[in-house]
Design an enzyme around this catalytic site. Sequence first.
Site, mmCIF file in Angstrom:
data_model
loop_
_atom_site.group_PDB
_atom_site.id
_atom_site.type_symbol
_atom_site.label_atom_id
_atom_site.label_comp_id
_atom_site.label_asym_id
_atom_site.label_seq_id
_atom_site.Cartn_x
_atom_site.Cartn_y
_atom_site.Cartn_z
ATOM 1 N N ASN A 77 32.710 20.770 9.592
ATOM 2 C CA ASN A 77 32.900 20.268 8.230
ATOM 3 C C ASN A 77 32.558 18.781 8.234
ATOM 4 O O ASN A 77 33.354 17.964 8.691
ATOM 5 C CB ASN A 77 34.359 20.501 7.813
ATOM 6 C CG ASN A 77 34.698 19.851 6.491
ATOM 7 O OD1 ASN A 77 33.809 19.467 5.730
ATOM 8 N ND2 ASN A 77 35.990 19.716 6.210
ATOM 9 N N LYS A 88 32.285 16.764 5.810
ATOM 10 C CA LYS A 88 32.925 16.005 4.722
ATOM 11 C C LYS A 88 31.888 15.095 4.038
ATOM 12 O O LYS A 88 30.713 15.436 4.015
ATOM 13 C CB LYS A 88 34.127 15.212 5.236
ATOM 14 C CG LYS A 88 35.035 16.061 6.121
ATOM 15 C CD LYS A 88 36.343 15.427 6.383
ATOM 16 C CE LYS A 88 37.110 16.283 7.376
ATOM 17 N NZ LYS A 88 38.493 15.899 7.502
ATOM 18 N N HIS A 122 40.235 23.519 1.279
ATOM 19 C CA HIS A 122 40.517 22.479 2.279
ATOM 20 C C HIS A 122 41.621 21.556 1.737
ATOM 21 O O HIS A 122 41.685 21.287 0.538
ATOM 22 C CB HIS A 122 39.247 21.681 2.569
ATOM 23 C CG HIS A 122 39.388 20.793 3.767
ATOM 24 N ND1 HIS A 122 40.014 19.571 3.694
ATOM 25 C CD2 HIS A 122 39.018 20.954 5.055
ATOM 26 C CE1 HIS A 122 40.005 19.014 4.894
ATOM 27 N NE2 HIS A 122 39.409 19.839 5.744
ATOM 28 N N GLU A 124 41.948 18.468 1.756
ATOM 29 C CA GLU A 124 41.458 17.297 1.006
ATOM 30 C C GLU A 124 41.091 17.677 -0.422
ATOM 31 O O GLU A 124 41.239 16.876 -1.338
ATOM 32 C CB GLU A 124 40.267 16.662 1.752
ATOM 33 C CG GLU A 124 40.741 15.937 3.004
ATOM 34 C CD GLU A 124 39.735 15.903 4.141
ATOM 35 O OE1 GLU A 124 38.535 16.166 3.905
ATOM 36 O OE2 GLU A 124 40.150 15.634 5.275
ATOM 37 N N GLU A 152 44.906 24.921 9.228
ATOM 38 C CA GLU A 152 44.729 23.494 9.441
ATOM 39 C C GLU A 152 46.011 22.758 9.068
ATOM 40 O O GLU A 152 46.214 22.409 7.892
ATOM 41 C CB GLU A 152 43.585 22.971 8.567
ATOM 42 C CG GLU A 152 42.245 23.624 8.852
ATOM 43 C CD GLU A 152 41.101 22.690 8.492
ATOM 44 O OE1 GLU A 152 40.378 22.283 9.401
ATOM 45 O OE2 GLU A 152 40.971 22.322 7.318
ATOM 46 N N GLY A 182 42.222 14.716 10.977
ATOM 47 C CA GLY A 182 41.734 13.340 11.004
ATOM 48 C C GLY A 182 42.740 12.336 11.532
ATOM 49 O O GLY A 182 42.559 11.129 11.365
ATOM 50 N N SER A 226 41.921 17.720 14.326
ATOM 51 C CA SER A 226 41.659 16.895 15.510
ATOM 52 C C SER A 226 41.272 17.718 16.744
ATOM 53 O O SER A 226 41.655 17.380 17.865
ATOM 54 C CB SER A 226 42.852 15.990 15.803
ATOM 55 O OG SER A 226 43.094 15.126 14.704
HETATM 56 C C1 PEP Z 1 38.884 19.253 8.835
HETATM 57 O O1 PEP Z 1 38.754 18.391 7.989
HETATM 58 O O2 PEP Z 1 38.704 20.440 8.548
HETATM 59 C C2 PEP Z 1 39.266 18.830 10.182
HETATM 60 C C3 PEP Z 1 39.723 19.724 11.004
HETATM 61 O O3 PEP Z 1 39.104 17.494 10.464
HETATM 62 P P1 PEP Z 1 39.326 16.781 11.902
HETATM 63 O O4 PEP Z 1 38.696 17.673 12.939
HETATM 64 O O5 PEP Z 1 38.617 15.475 11.783
HETATM 65 O O6 PEP Z 1 40.790 16.652 12.094
#
Ligand code: PEP
Length: 250
Positions: A9, A11, A95, A97, A167, A173, A213
């Site tokens: 992803n 973003k 997601h 976000e 998630e 992040g 992460s």
């Molecule tokens: C995500 O935004 O789906 C995600 C898992 O981000 P990150 O790997 O940066 O934590």
Amino acid sequence: MRKNIVAGNWKMNKTFPEGVELIQQIVNQADVVKNVELIIAPPFILTAEASKIIKDSAVKLGAQNCSNYKEGAYTGEISASMLKSVGTEYVILGHSERRKYFKETNEIINEKIKLNLEIGLKPIVCCGEVLAEREKEEHFQVVNKQIKEMFEGMNAENMKNIIIAYEPVWAIGTGKTATPEQAQQMHLFIREKIKNSYGSQIANDISILYGGSCKPSNAKELFANPDVDGGLIGGASLKASDFIEIAKSF
Ligand code: PEP
């Protein structure tokens, strides 16, 4: 058969030339990845070009979102059929976000899932609790509600084309990863829930990805769990070598 999947992803990162370069790097390194579906979800402006670049490779194309409306006067929106028309196969939906900054609700996500399935796209549907909910030990309750409402009206046939991504929002992040035990516990919980609603075959076959992460240094221990079928990768998907390294962690 349950698939192992690693999806990137991106973003709101990468300009057009930077994105083209990253896709080319991923394609060039992708043949070392075995038995894993490798998906990239770049920003919309790269979708059509990405489709051309990955054409003869094993890399699959995803998008990060799409409209809950089919077509028409919805300024600034991108429809599921537009995405399909340029070779998109997967769409990340729900997601955290999108929920946080764009006020998406489980009901809106449900509309998007239905529309994507109707058009022939495969939704990667996200769920997960925020830190305060984990601290109050409400995480199972929260995910339970999200799954129930997002999949309202789905039948077993629909579920064959759906991927779930757990998630935990506190891990996205932040550099903080769920422990392999925390991930396995929630993935098993989700699989049991799917089993209760759609039967063992669907539950066995559905891929449940971990996101938050995930990076080359922790992917192996996360993916080693029986109910973790891969990852939805944010930050680490922006560097081809890290993304490929994660996909090699099975
Ligand atoms: C995500 O935004 O789906 C995600 C898992 O981000 P990150 O790997 O940066 O934590």
